[in-house]
Motif scaffolding. Structure first.
Motif, PDB file in Angstrom:
ATOM      1  N   ILE A  40      41.559  35.766  31.382  1.00 62.01           N
ATOM      2  CA  ILE A  40      40.963  35.456  30.494  1.00 62.01           C
ATOM      3  C   ILE A  40      42.015  33.723  30.229  1.00 62.01           C
ATOM      4  O   ILE A  40      43.652  34.497  29.531  1.00 62.01           O
ATOM      5  N   LYS A  41      41.837  32.598  29.987  1.00 57.01           N
ATOM      6  CA  LYS A  41      43.012  31.619  29.471  1.00 57.01           C
ATOM      7  C   LYS A  41      42.035  30.226  28.609  1.00 57.01           C
ATOM      8  O   LYS A  41      41.427  29.980  28.669  1.00 57.01           O
ATOM      9  N   ALA A  42      42.463  29.977  27.674  1.00 57.37           N
ATOM     10  CA  ALA A  42      41.710  29.300  26.718  1.00 57.37           C
ATOM     11  C   ALA A  42      40.943  29.313  26.224  1.00 57.37           C
ATOM     12  O   ALA A  42      39.950  28.625  26.533  1.00 57.37           O
ATOM     13  N   GLY A  43      39.970  29.776  26.678  1.00 53.00           N
ATOM     14  CA  GLY A  43      38.061  30.476  25.686  1.00 53.00           C
ATOM     15  C   GLY A  43      37.743  30.455  27.486  1.00 53.00           C
ATOM     16  O   GLY A  43      36.050  30.194  27.579  1.00 53.00           O
ATOM     17  N   HIS A  44      38.207  30.552  28.348  1.00 55.47           N
ATOM     18  CA  HIS A  44      37.537  30.294  29.702  1.00 55.47           C
ATOM     19  C   HIS A  44      37.503  31.998  31.078  1.00 55.47           C
ATOM     20  O   HIS A  44      38.550  32.107  30.567  1.00 55.47           O
ATOM     21  N   PHE A  45      37.253  32.212  31.569  1.00 57.32           N
ATOM     22  CA  PHE A  45      37.467  32.762  32.545  1.00 57.32           C
ATOM     23  C   PHE A  45      37.790  32.423  33.883  1.00 57.32           C
ATOM     24  O   PHE A  45      37.098  31.117  34.538  1.00 57.32           O
ATOM     25  N   VAL A  46      38.910  32.659  34.988  1.00 57.55           N
ATOM     26  CA  VAL A  46      39.293  31.867  35.606  1.00 57.55           C
ATOM     27  C   VAL A  46      39.574  33.248  37.381  1.00 57.55           C
ATOM     28  O   VAL A  46      40.568  33.996  36.453  1.00 57.55           O
ATOM     29  N   PRO A  47      38.427  32.742  37.941  1.00 50.09           N
ATOM     30  CA  PRO A  47      37.959  32.257  39.042  1.00 50.09           C
ATOM     31  C   PRO A  47      36.758  32.334  37.567  1.00 50.09           C
ATOM     32  O   PRO A  47      35.833  33.715  36.884  1.00 50.09           O
ATOM     33  N   GLU A  48      35.735  31.438  37.672  1.00 50.03           N
ATOM     34  CA  GLU A  48      34.839  31.781  36.869  1.00 50.03           C
ATOM     35  C   GLU A  48      33.385  32.421  38.157  1.00 50.03           C
ATOM     36  O   GLU A  48      32.086  32.740  37.322  1.00 50.03           O
ATOM     37  N   THR A  49      33.677  31.946  38.921  1.00 49.24           N
ATOM     38  CA  THR A  49      32.153  32.892  40.358  1.00 49.24           C
ATOM     39  C   THR A  49      33.590  33.841  40.910  1.00 49.24           C
ATOM     40  O   THR A  49      34.649  33.890  41.418  1.00 49.24           O
ATOM     41  N   LEU A  50      33.509  35.247  41.002  1.00 52.21           N
ATOM     42  CA  LEU A  50      33.662  36.021  41.704  1.00 52.21           C
ATOM     43  C   LEU A  50      33.117  36.904  43.077  1.00 52.21           C
ATOM     44  O   LEU A  50      32.191  36.716  42.458  1.00 52.21           O
ATOM     45  N   GLU A  51      33.379  36.284  44.087  1.00 51.21           N
ATOM     46  CA  GLU A  51      32.946  36.852  45.157  1.00 51.21           C
ATOM     47  C   GLU A  51      33.480  38.435  44.827  1.00 51.21           C
ATOM     48  O   GLU A  51      34.179  38.421  45.567  1.00 51.21           O
ATOM     49  N   THR A  56      29.835  47.667  47.908  1.00 50.22           N
ATOM     50  CA  THR A  56      31.119  48.597  48.035  1.00 50.22           C
ATOM     51  C   THR A  56      31.690  48.925  46.362  1.00 50.22           C
ATOM     52  O   THR A  56      31.664  47.698  45.871  1.00 50.22           O
ATOM     53  N   LYS A  57      32.278  49.862  46.353  1.00 47.52           N
ATOM     54  CA  LYS A  57      32.595  49.957  45.308  1.00 47.52           C
ATOM     55  C   LYS A  57      34.066  49.844  44.920  1.00 47.52           C
ATOM     56  O   LYS A  57      34.782  49.090  45.772  1.00 47.52           O
ATOM     57  N   PHE A  58      34.374  48.706  43.434  1.00 46.58           N
ATOM     58  CA  PHE A  58      35.814  48.021  43.114  1.00 46.58           C
ATOM     59  C   PHE A  58      36.102  48.247  41.916  1.00 46.58           C
ATOM     60  O   PHE A  58      35.959  48.157  41.197  1.00 46.58           O
ATOM     61  N   ARG A  59      36.956  47.310  41.950  1.00 44.62           N
ATOM     62  CA  ARG A  59      38.428  47.819  40.572  1.00 44.62           C
ATOM     63  C   ARG A  59      37.977  46.199  40.059  1.00 44.62           C
ATOM     64  O   ARG A  59      38.019  45.036  41.210  1.00 44.62           O
ATOM     65  N   LEU A  60      37.636  45.958  38.614  1.00 44.85           N
ATOM     66  CA  LEU A  60      37.822  44.103  38.410  1.00 44.85           C
ATOM     67  C   LEU A  60      39.199  44.450  37.632  1.00 44.85           C
ATOM     68  O   LEU A  60      38.967  44.884  36.494  1.00 44.85           O
ATOM     69  N   LEU A  61      40.653  43.646  37.749  1.00 42.17           N
ATOM     70  CA  LEU A  61      41.353  43.653  36.725  1.00 42.17           C
ATOM     71  C   LEU A  61      41.119  42.645  36.348  1.00 42.17           C
ATOM     72  O   LEU A  61      41.811  41.360  36.914  1.00 42.17           O
ATOM     73  N   ILE A  62      41.202  42.825  34.650  1.00 43.86           N
ATOM     74  CA  ILE A  62      41.676  41.196  33.492  1.00 43.86           C
ATOM     75  C   ILE A  62      42.409  41.196  33.271  1.00 43.86           C
ATOM     76  O   ILE A  62      42.406  42.291  32.234  1.00 43.86           O
ATOM     77  N   LYS A  63      42.824  40.228  32.813  1.00 43.47           N
ATOM     78  CA  LYS A  63      43.792  39.944  32.440  1.00 43.47           C
ATOM     79  C   LYS A  63      43.805  38.781  30.907  1.00 43.47           C
ATOM     80  O   LYS A  63      43.386  38.196  31.330  1.00 43.47           O
ATOM     81  N   ASN A  64      44.058  38.747  29.689  1.00 39.59           N
ATOM     82  CA  ASN A  64      43.984  38.100  28.480  1.00 39.59           C
ATOM     83  C   ASN A  64      45.276  37.319  28.274  1.00 39.59           C
ATOM     84  O   ASN A  64      46.303  38.011  27.630  1.00 39.59           O
ATOM     85  N   GLU A  65      45.070  36.197  28.702  1.00 40.09           N
ATOM     86  CA  GLU A  65      46.694  35.157  28.626  1.00 40.09           C
ATOM     87  C   GLU A  65      45.974  34.519  27.382  1.00 40.09           C
ATOM     88  O   GLU A  65      46.785  33.314  27.103  1.00 40.09           O
ATOM     89  N   GLY A  66      45.224  34.199  26.915  1.00 38.30           N
ATOM     90  CA  GLY A  66      44.485  33.448  25.919  1.00 38.30           C
ATOM     91  C   GLY A  66      45.652  34.222  24.025  1.00 38.30           C
ATOM     92  O   GLY A  66      46.171  35.312  24.623  1.00 38.30           O
ATOM     93  N   PRO A  67      45.063  32.911  23.434  1.00 34.05           N
ATOM     94  CA  PRO A  67      46.334  33.721  21.974  1.00 34.05           C
ATOM     95  C   PRO A  67      45.476  34.562  21.385  1.00 34.05           C
ATOM     96  O   PRO A  67      45.859  35.191  20.227  1.00 34.05           O
ATOM     97  N   GLY A  68      44.422  34.589  21.407  1.00 34.11           N
ATOM     98  CA  GLY A  68      43.305  35.957  20.958  1.00 34.11           C
ATOM     99  C   GLY A  68      42.932  36.175  21.753  1.00 34.11           C
ATOM    100  O   GLY A  68      43.382  36.723  23.208  1.00 34.11           O
ATOM    101  N   ALA A  69      41.883  38.007  20.998  1.00 34.79           N
ATOM    102  CA  ALA A  69      40.895  38.462  21.432  1.00 34.79           C
ATOM    103  C   ALA A  69      39.662  37.372  22.472  1.00 34.79           C
ATOM    104  O   ALA A  69      39.406  36.894  21.798  1.00 34.79           O
ATOM    105  N   GLU A  70      39.784  38.437  23.069  1.00 32.84           N
ATOM    106  CA  GLU A  70      38.328  38.079  23.934  1.00 32.84           C
ATOM    107  C   GLU A  70      37.663  39.416  24.490  1.00 32.84           C
ATOM    108  O   GLU A  70      38.966  40.544  25.359  1.00 32.84           O
ATOM    109  N   GLU A  71      36.473  39.413  24.702  1.00 34.68           N
ATOM    110  CA  GLU A  71      35.771  40.649  25.901  1.00 34.68           C
ATOM    111  C   GLU A  71      35.154  39.769  26.907  1.00 34.68           C
ATOM    112  O   GLU A  71      34.596  38.895  26.966  1.00 34.68           O
TER     113      GLU A  71
END
Length: 119
Positions: A40-51, A56-71
């Motif tokens: 999460i960077k500058a109010g955007h998700f990178v990448p916007e599309t995850l394949e 298959t069970k999977f884990r999504l690792l999320i990191k917020n590099e923005g200056p404020g909170a995001e969900e």
């Protein structure tokens, strides 16, 4: 043989059976799951599309590099996670059917849009 020794000997098979049952029912550790990264960077998700692989069970690792909170929120997938600035966290997803699943950020709903595509 004393009563104490008899009880102790009797408990060994019960303990062993309990341990085997626990091992068989134990969930897969998150470390064993395929992991996909979302930034999460500058109010955007990178990448916007995850394949991800369907079924298959999977884990999504999320990191917020923005200056404020995001969900990260997905109504379709019934998942949400709020991250403060600089925070990282993860979500575990059960196997998905093939398809496209939208997600968004509540703090920047106009720009924080994305989707998970299961193939």
């Amino acid at each position: 043989m004393t009563v104490r020794h008899a009880l102790h000997a009797l408990n060994r098979p019960v303990l062993l059976a309990g341990l085997l049952l626990f091992a068989a029912l134990a969930p897969v550790h998150a470390d064993d799951l395929p992991t996909f990264n979302l930034l999460i960077k500058a109010g955007h998700f990178v990448p916007e599309t995850l394949e991800v692989p369907a079924g298959t069970k999977f884990r999504l690792l999320i990191k917020n590099e923005g200056p404020g909170a995001e969900e990260f929120e997905s109504i379709e997938l019934k998942k949400e996670k709020v991250l403060g600035p600089g925070a990282s966290s993860f979500l575990i997803f059960q196997p998905l059917k093939p398809g496209s699943y939208k997600f968004f950020g509540d703090f920047h709903p106009e720009t924080a849009q994305g989707r998970i595509v299961a193939r």
